[in-house]
Design an enzyme around this catalytic site. Sequence first.
Site, PDB file in Angstrom:
ATOM      1  N   THR A 182      89.153  68.342  34.795  1.00  0.00           N
ATOM      2  CA  THR A 182      87.983  67.478  34.836  1.00  0.00           C
ATOM      3  C   THR A 182      86.845  68.130  35.587  1.00  0.00           C
ATOM      4  OG1 THR A 182      87.150  65.380  35.729  1.00  0.00           O
ATOM      5  CG2 THR A 182      88.983  66.387  36.884  1.00  0.00           C
TER       6      THR A 182
ATOM      7  N   GLU B  81      85.213  66.584  37.717  1.00  0.00           N
ATOM      8  CA  GLU B  81      85.180  65.964  39.038  1.00  0.00           C
ATOM      9  C   GLU B  81      85.681  66.887  40.147  1.00  0.00           C
ATOM     10  OE1 GLU B  81      86.196  61.839  39.471  1.00  0.00           O
ATOM     11  OE2 GLU B  81      86.102  61.505  37.315  1.00  0.00           O
TER      12      GLU B  81
ATOM     13  N   TYR C  51      91.902  61.569  43.464  1.00  0.00           N
ATOM     14  CA  TYR C  51      92.100  62.007  42.079  1.00  0.00           C
ATOM     15  C   TYR C  51      91.568  63.417  41.867  1.00  0.00           C
ATOM     16  CZ  TYR C  51      90.776  62.806  37.235  1.00  0.00           C
ATOM     17  OH  TYR C  51      90.580  63.380  36.006  1.00  0.00           O
TER      18      TYR C  51
ATOM     19  N   ALA D  96      90.799  65.685  44.005  1.00  0.00           N
ATOM     20  CA  ALA D  96      91.506  66.655  44.848  1.00  0.00           C
ATOM     21  C   ALA D  96      92.836  67.055  44.220  1.00  0.00           C
ATOM     22  CB  ALA D  96      91.731  66.077  46.241  1.00  0.00           C
TER      23      ALA D  96
ATOM     24  N   LYS E 188      93.552  67.042  41.002  1.00  0.00           N
ATOM     25  CA  LYS E 188      93.277  67.882  39.837  1.00  0.00           C
ATOM     26  C   LYS E 188      92.835  69.276  40.270  1.00  0.00           C
ATOM     27  CE  LYS E 188      93.428  67.119  36.082  1.00  0.00           C
ATOM     28  NZ  LYS E 188      94.551  67.312  35.107  1.00  0.00           N
TER      29      LYS E 188
ATOM     30  N   ASN F 113      84.934  61.472  28.928  1.00  0.00           N
ATOM     31  CA  ASN F 113      85.252  61.202  27.528  1.00  0.00           C
ATOM     32  C   ASN F 113      85.099  59.713  27.225  1.00  0.00           C
ATOM     33  OD1 ASN F 113      87.631  63.478  26.068  1.00  0.00           O
ATOM     34  ND2 ASN F 113      86.183  63.941  27.691  1.00  0.00           N
TER      35      ASN F 113
ATOM     36  N   LYS G 242      88.640  51.829  32.088  1.00  0.00           N
ATOM     37  CA  LYS G 242      87.521  52.764  32.181  1.00  0.00           C
ATOM     38  C   LYS G 242      86.228  52.090  31.730  1.00  0.00           C
ATOM     39  CE  LYS G 242      90.180  55.986  33.733  1.00  0.00           C
ATOM     40  NZ  LYS G 242      90.233  57.353  33.243  1.00  0.00           N
ATOM     41  N   LEU G 243      85.103  52.662  32.136  1.00  0.00           N
ATOM     42  CA  LEU G 243      83.816  51.983  32.019  1.00  0.00           C
ATOM     43  C   LEU G 243      83.510  51.466  30.618  1.00  0.00           C
ATOM     44  CD1 LEU G 243      81.029  51.165  33.135  1.00  0.00           C
ATOM     45  CD2 LEU G 243      80.243  53.468  32.600  1.00  0.00           C
TER      46      LEU G 243
ATOM     47  N   ASP H  11      79.413  49.478  45.988  1.00  0.00           N
ATOM     48  CA  ASP H  11      79.830  50.794  45.534  1.00  0.00           C
ATOM     49  C   ASP H  11      81.186  51.160  46.125  1.00  0.00           C
ATOM     50  OD1 ASP H  11      79.610  53.109  44.112  1.00  0.00           O
ATOM     51  OD2 ASP H  11      77.753  53.787  45.046  1.00  0.00           O
TER      52      ASP H  11
END
Length: 361
Positions: free
Chosen positions: A146, A148, A172, A174, A176, A202, A211-212, A300
């Site tokens: 990713t 990220e 997450y 970290a 990956k 994606n 997911k969003l 947030d």
Amino acid sequence: MSFLEPIGTPTPRIRRVLVTGGAGFIGSAVCRLLVAKRYHVVCVDKLTYAGNLASLHGMLDKPNFRFVAADIGDAAHLHRLMRDERIDGVMHLAAETHVDRSIDSPAAFVETNVLGTVRLLDATLEHWRGLPEARRRDFRFHHISTDEVFGDLPFDSGVFTEETPYAPSSPYSASKAASDHFVRAWHETYGLPVVLSNCSNNYGPHHFPEKLIPLVILNALEGRELPVYGKGANVRDWLHVDDHAEALERVLTRGKAGETYLIGGRQERTNLQVVEAICDLLDARVGQRRHRDLIRFVADRPGHDRRYAIDPSKIEAELGWEPRETFETGLAKTVDWYLANRDWWEPIRSGAYRGERLGVL
């Protein structure tokens, strides 16, 4: 004779591919593509909450497809499977992926994304070492990661490239980042022929509803609030999952061992722009209400990266890939898919997942 379209240099003779996490969102898209292109595909998935056999509908009875319920942490099982199926390429997509879940339960991400990857690398290395010389040369272990892992970018400048230093912000990312490093270490230390790719966000069919984009579509259809973190100013580069699957096949079959390829759509949008675009599409398709009225801004989350943006110039120039979908065309197709496939998502929405803190971005 290869059935792959030639594009410059000869491609490795990869025909029998093991796909981990193949019942997940991106993994199932990869399986659909490879099966259609007449690869022999062995799909491995532990079938945790995000793995869904319904995402493999239409493939389970194909002669060139086999599903195996297995854990990537079971190295002995995976080695036997690779040997028995004469695997000559591995596409590693199995991972815990949701940032909110990683904040709540980081140890699960270490177990799957780091230790699971190491155990899979061990199984693959043992299998690879037992292959004849020509098959060892053509073999690839493709690790899918990713953007990220690079942290975040200012709102107004910069893009991620293959040379961007790692700076993960969440458990997450970290996990990956750690798995990326282990894959490179197996290449440098043991000579395992690996390729890596890091992708942008994606979207598309079979996306798990935490997911969003699927969360917003389904909440809006049900008249529920559409939660958006902060002011919705965070920016993501969006890539349709089918375009990503095409890119992953290019990396597997044409990528140079030891190299990394960044895969992005060049389609940056703020999270609020994404939510509003979905609302407008639903207004046009189902009417009944003005869906933007459902938007609610919420506090947030910790460590929320401001912006991700990928420069995919390397994969475009070296492997001849570019996305087919714009964000507008891809999002319209995605909304239409969820409208037409209630039988896929309704069991998820009505079951054990209801009431969890799902995917506000």
